[in-house]
Design an enzyme around this catalytic site. Sequence first.
Site, PDB file in Angstrom:
ATOM      1  N   CYS A  95       0.777  -1.299  -0.061  1.00  0.00           N
ATOM      2  CA  CYS A  95       0.056   0.055  -0.036  1.00  0.00           C
ATOM      3  C   CYS A  95       0.843   1.091   0.033  1.00  0.00           C
ATOM      4  CB  CYS A  95      -0.910   0.218   1.078  1.00  0.00           C
ATOM      5  SG  CYS A  95      -1.940  -1.294   1.375  1.00  0.00           S
ATOM      6  N   ARG A 142       3.663  -0.147  -5.051  1.00  0.00           N
ATOM      7  CA  ARG A 142       3.470  -0.944  -3.769  1.00  0.00           C
ATOM      8  C   ARG A 142       2.266  -1.617  -3.452  1.00  0.00           C
ATOM      9  NH1 ARG A 142       6.839   1.548  -0.139  1.00  0.00           N
ATOM     10  NH2 ARG A 142       5.612   0.987   1.583  1.00  0.00           N
ATOM     11  N   TRP A 197      -2.749  -2.517  -1.572  1.00  0.00           N
ATOM     12  CA  TRP A 197      -2.444  -4.113  -1.822  1.00  0.00           C
ATOM     13  C   TRP A 197      -3.294  -4.856  -0.516  1.00  0.00           C
ATOM     14  CZ3 TRP A 197      -0.525  -8.277   1.226  1.00  0.00           C
ATOM     15  CH2 TRP A 197      -0.242  -9.368   0.104  1.00  0.00           C
ATOM     16  N   ASN A 249      -1.652   2.231   5.600  1.00  0.00           N
ATOM     17  CA  ASN A 249      -0.844   1.267   4.980  1.00  0.00           C
ATOM     18  C   ASN A 249      -0.354   0.347   6.266  1.00  0.00           C
ATOM     19  OD1 ASN A 249       1.156  -0.595   4.157  1.00  0.00           O
ATOM     20  ND2 ASN A 249       2.672   0.937   4.243  1.00  0.00           N
ATOM     21  N   GLY A 250      -0.605  -0.899   6.538  1.00  0.00           N
ATOM     22  CA  GLY A 250      -0.355  -1.690   7.543  1.00  0.00           C
ATOM     23  C   GLY A 250      -1.531  -2.595   8.022  1.00  0.00           C
ATOM     24  N   GLU A 294      16.335 -18.500  -7.870  1.00  0.00           N
ATOM     25  CA  GLU A 294      16.027 -17.159  -8.512  1.00  0.00           C
ATOM     26  C   GLU A 294      15.280 -17.145  -9.902  1.00  0.00           C
ATOM     27  OE1 GLU A 294      15.562 -14.406  -7.308  1.00  0.00           O
ATOM     28  OE2 GLU A 294      15.550 -12.807  -8.803  1.00  0.00           O
ATOM     29  N   LYS A 322      11.347 -15.781 -10.508  1.00  0.00           N
ATOM     30  CA  LYS A 322      11.065 -14.946 -11.707  1.00  0.00           C
ATOM     31  C   LYS A 322      10.105 -15.288 -12.636  1.00  0.00           C
ATOM     32  CE  LYS A 322      13.287 -11.346 -10.522  1.00  0.00           C
ATOM     33  NZ  LYS A 322      13.049 -11.767  -9.191  1.00  0.00           N
ATOM     34  N   GLU A 344       6.550 -15.538 -10.769  1.00  0.00           N
ATOM     35  CA  GLU A 344       6.226 -14.099 -10.146  1.00  0.00           C
ATOM     36  C   GLU A 344       5.636 -13.432 -11.543  1.00  0.00           C
ATOM     37  OE1 GLU A 344       8.072 -11.319  -8.132  1.00  0.00           O
ATOM     38  OE2 GLU A 344      10.011 -11.732  -9.013  1.00  0.00           O
ATOM     39  N   HIS A 404      15.775 -37.626  -5.409  1.00  0.00           N
ATOM     40  CA  HIS A 404      15.036 -38.017  -4.212  1.00  0.00           C
ATOM     41  C   HIS A 404      13.545 -37.764  -4.315  1.00  0.00           C
ATOM     42  CE1 HIS A 404      18.795 -38.688  -2.302  1.00  0.00           C
ATOM     43  NE2 HIS A 404      19.246 -37.524  -2.943  1.00  0.00           N
ATOM     44  N   LYS A 459       5.632  -4.324  -4.468  1.00  0.00           N
ATOM     45  CA  LYS A 459       7.150  -4.204  -4.442  1.00  0.00           C
ATOM     46  C   LYS A 459       7.841  -4.303  -2.928  1.00  0.00           C
ATOM     47  CE  LYS A 459      11.038  -3.354  -6.266  1.00  0.00           C
ATOM     48  NZ  LYS A 459      11.817  -4.396  -6.998  1.00  0.00           N
TER      49      LYS A 459
HETATM   50  O1  M6R Z   1      12.834  -5.250  -0.553  1.00  0.00           O
HETATM   51  P1  M6R Z   1      13.119  -6.780  -0.233  1.00  0.00           P
HETATM   52  O2  M6R Z   1      14.539  -7.189  -0.758  1.00  0.00           O
HETATM   53  O3  M6R Z   1      13.460  -7.060   1.417  1.00  0.00           O
HETATM   54  O4  M6R Z   1      12.247  -7.710  -0.728  1.00  0.00           O
HETATM   55  C1  M6R Z   1      12.013  -8.993  -0.642  1.00  0.00           C
HETATM   56  C2  M6R Z   1      11.235  -9.603  -1.541  1.00  0.00           C
HETATM   57  O5  M6R Z   1       9.877  -9.208  -1.422  1.00  0.00           O
HETATM   58  C3  M6R Z   1      11.307  -9.463  -2.909  1.00  0.00           C
HETATM   59  O6  M6R Z   1      12.684  -9.844  -3.521  1.00  0.00           O
HETATM   60  C4  M6R Z   1      10.382 -10.046  -3.830  1.00  0.00           C
HETATM   61  O7  M6R Z   1      10.575 -11.573  -3.749  1.00  0.00           O
HETATM   62  C5  M6R Z   1      10.398  -9.745  -5.282  1.00  0.00           C
HETATM   63  N1  M6R Z   1       9.270  -9.665  -5.714  1.00  0.00           N
HETATM   64  C6  M6R Z   1      11.197 -10.808  -6.190  1.00  0.00           C
HETATM   65  O8  M6R Z   1      11.289 -10.469  -7.606  1.00  0.00           O
END
Ligand code: M6R
Length: 610
Positions: free
Chosen positions: A2, A27, A75, A101-102, A486, A490, A493, A509, A605
């Site tokens: 948010c 956000r 969000w 926000n929260g 990673e 990617k 997401e 396994h 984000k």
């Molecule tokens: O701001 P941060 O690095 O703490 O954020 C961590 C994760 O929320 C962030 O890396 C998230 O996994 C991304 N969407 C990955 O692309």
Amino acid sequence: MCGIIGYAGHRPAVPVVTEGLRRLEYRGYDSAGVAFMRQDDLRVIRSKGKLAALEEKLADEPVTTATCAIGHTRWATHGVPAERNAHPHCSNDGALAIVHNGIIENYQEIKADLTTKGYIFHSETDTEVLVNLIAERRKSEPDLLHALAGALREAHGAYAVCLIQRDAPGTFYAARMSAPLIFGLGTGENFVASDIPAFLLYTRRVIFLDDGDIVQATSTDYQIMHLADLQPAKHDPQTILWDMQAAQKTGFRHFMLKEIFEQPRVITDALTGRITTGRDTVLLPELKDLPIPKRLHIVACGTSYHSALWGRHLLEHWAHVPVQVEIASEFRYRDALLQTDDMMLVISQSGETADTLAALRIAREHGATVLGLCNMVGSSIAREASAVIYTQAGHEISVASTKAMCSQMLMLALLALYWSGRRNNAAALTKGQRRKWITILETLPALLDTHLPSMHEKARQLSRKYSQARNFFYLGRGHCFPLALEGALKLKELSYIHAEGYAAGEMKHGPIALVDALFPTFALAPDDALFPKVKSNITEVQARQGKIIALTNEGMELAADEIWIIPRVAAPLVGFMILPVLQLFSYEMSDYLGKDVDQPRNLAKSVTVE
Ligand code: M6R
């Protein structure tokens, strides 16, 4: 998650606030809304979906001369994305409007109590409960400031809030507890927002509010106080030196693509001023007062967690520091048995991730030293850590993290070389070895600049060929295993395709049972000591009709459906070549499938709730 903004000044407030929301939309983008005064009414306009939907509604509104307004981009936490749950929320009497926000954890109890007093709720949100609690308090408090402070003392949880009232149209109130909030001081105007870009067009003078701060501001005046007793809180304004360039796409189709292509510059910036002229010593003056840790706990989430796993290889191998890596949301709820001579390294691009911040606080309670590795200057993690190293990647706008990971990996490599240099004994690297690695690091920007365009083209071609796959494996060993994780993150997401990152040796396994001709595997097989092992794992997948896209180096003997040759860099630093390939493949898959690359569904984000 948010984004909130508040404004009081000499400009028309609604355009200022909606422009700010555009810069906060990373956000959260489930719904958006604004509140402002129209004649004697507190007017609230809200809309489900992205900001564009709100802007369409606002276009139908008569032009307003309001010079104070609040805004929100959401969000969803409590209640589905819907207009009724969008912020701002109003008190039953229509006198107050709030953005939040929260999460207010005890909102159910407060709601039950307010319901017995006759309050009616139109949404499922905790925020609507909070604004009515303030209204209820207002009946017995001398003014709105006291009512807001009283209500927030009763509410448990995390919040950044901004509030306006019908009866004092030029004033906004704001407060923060465990959620980011920054005050912007302009000339004849004041701002508050979840992040600096929301008002950077208008002022560079900011105050990073602390937990427990409460603010009352008009266009020309402001007071920051402690929520606990409403006594003045001392803050010195700071000047922001970076500019809004990062918030423009500069000709790229998406922010993500722009940020991938910024990685050579990110590496150059991170190395600047960090290497001695002899090229064998790393300079990290931020750490000069901290000992080399006996034991290092690295705690992070998401992509930052993958950087941590990658960095562990270098810290152990180059600096001989024992390292444990843990997901912050897990770490915070177990008995970590930290010692006072342990060090915690928290990695976070935003510096605001709620779980990572909670882990930091636990470590500090145990007396451990906490080192922060953050991108956002002045973020909560940066301020609460014992020492901080900034990754200097510049603002990352795309929700999918790319250049931030590159910068984190770079700083982790420098950290390992730095501690190795300070250790200066046979167990760690020799000067000559350090010089070798530093020299390689310095070649990376030019190498990437040269190869990013052809990597992009190859990613484009393969995305067309594999876009129908519903599942993907990403396999790697050693330093490549975190990169496999990673790559899978990617892909899922961004393109919503199921993907699993696995340590190649673990396939037998259980997971290999999933492999068939429709379940392709991305195998990370650069020229390193584990290449023969990865090659065997690839053969095992192929024996089950699995298709393989193999990332490897020129001259490596390997059979695969697709061989993707990456520039030769000594392992583990070859990771800097593998990372953009994985990013570009996911980018192209997402774009080709027509997904929202920069704002994937259900994500935000900055994850400021746990
Ligand atoms: O701001 P941060 O690095 O703490 O954020 C961590 C994760 O929320 C962030 O890396 C998230 O996994 C991304 N969407 C990955 O692309």
